[in-house]
Scaffold this active site. Structure first.
Site, PDB file in Angstrom:
ATOM      1  N   ILE A  41     -30.734   1.578 -35.345  1.00 54.88           N
ATOM      2  CA  ILE A  41     -31.025   1.192 -33.963  1.00 54.88           C
ATOM      3  C   ILE A  41     -30.122   1.925 -32.967  1.00 54.88           C
ATOM      4  O   ILE A  41     -30.390   1.905 -31.772  1.00 54.88           O
ATOM      5  CB  ILE A  41     -30.920  -0.332 -33.754  1.00 54.88           C
ATOM      6  CG1 ILE A  41     -29.512  -0.837 -34.037  1.00 54.88           C
ATOM      7  CG2 ILE A  41     -31.947  -1.067 -34.597  1.00 54.88           C
ATOM      8  CD1 ILE A  41     -29.278  -2.273 -33.624  1.00 54.88           C
ATOM      9  N   GLY A  54     -14.700   3.939 -41.128  1.00 61.87           N
ATOM     10  CA  GLY A  54     -15.736   3.789 -40.111  1.00 61.87           C
ATOM     11  C   GLY A  54     -16.829   2.799 -40.446  1.00 61.87           C
ATOM     12  O   GLY A  54     -17.828   2.712 -39.729  1.00 61.87           O
ATOM     13  N   HIS A  99     -24.062   0.852 -47.431  1.00 59.52           N
ATOM     14  CA  HIS A  99     -25.224   1.535 -46.865  1.00 59.52           C
ATOM     15  C   HIS A  99     -24.944   3.023 -46.717  1.00 59.52           C
ATOM     16  O   HIS A  99     -23.813   3.442 -46.528  1.00 59.52           O
ATOM     17  CB  HIS A  99     -25.660   0.923 -45.530  1.00 59.52           C
ATOM     18  CG  HIS A  99     -24.608   0.895 -44.470  1.00 59.52           C
ATOM     19  ND1 HIS A  99     -23.535   0.011 -44.486  1.00 59.52           N
ATOM     20  CD2 HIS A  99     -24.450   1.637 -43.351  1.00 59.52           C
ATOM     21  CE1 HIS A  99     -22.780   0.214 -43.414  1.00 59.52           C
ATOM     22  NE2 HIS A  99     -23.312   1.202 -42.713  1.00 59.52           N
ATOM     23  N   LEU A 100     -26.007   3.804 -46.822  1.00 60.55           N
ATOM     24  CA  LEU A 100     -25.949   5.246 -46.656  1.00 60.55           C
ATOM     25  C   LEU A 100     -26.591   5.591 -45.331  1.00 60.55           C
ATOM     26  O   LEU A 100     -27.622   5.026 -44.961  1.00 60.55           O
ATOM     27  CB  LEU A 100     -26.722   5.959 -47.764  1.00 60.55           C
ATOM     28  CG  LEU A 100     -26.141   6.018 -49.159  1.00 60.55           C
ATOM     29  CD1 LEU A 100     -26.056   4.658 -49.795  1.00 60.55           C
ATOM     30  CD2 LEU A 100     -26.967   6.947 -50.019  1.00 60.55           C
TER      31      LEU A 100
END
Length: 113
Positions: free
Chosen positions: A32, A92, A99-100
């Site tokens: 998003i 980060g 997740h990738l």
């Protein structure tokens, strides 16, 4: 599934999101807040806080395979793309679910920052 995990809710269908691709192990959807013209997140259906806690090498391979499939499907495999896994606060990571990030569609500088 973690009760408060937004990515678990997406993977389980509790939060409706259009999937770009999916397999038995993972789902993929557009970020998003994209950082490139193509920015897709690939997340496992099972909850792992980060890469540091993921111990299933077959699952990890499945995630990478799905990212490569999406790159082919989106037509960016010849030009190039980047797959990033942020791990922990200093790495980060902002959502505590493995997740990738699949990034493509522009030149990606190195080092990333």
């Amino acid at each position: 599934m973690s009760q408060d995990c937004i990515f678990c809710k997406i993977a389980n269908g509790d939060i409706r999101t259009a999937f770009v691709a999916e397999n038995a192990d993972a789902v993929a959807f557009r970020d998003i807040n994209p950082r490139a013209p193509l920015h897709v997140l690939v997340i496992p259906r099972a909850h792992f806080d980060s890469l540091a806690s993921a111990t299933d090498n077959l699952l990890l391979g499945s995630l990478l395979g799905l990212a490569a499939q999406i790159a082919r499907d989106e037509g960016v495999d010849d030009a190039g793309y980047r797959v990033v896994i942020n791990t922990g606060a200093d790495g980060g990571q902002t959502v505590p679910h493995l997740h990738l990030h699949l990034l493509a569609g522009r030149h990606l500088d190195w080092p990333p920052g």
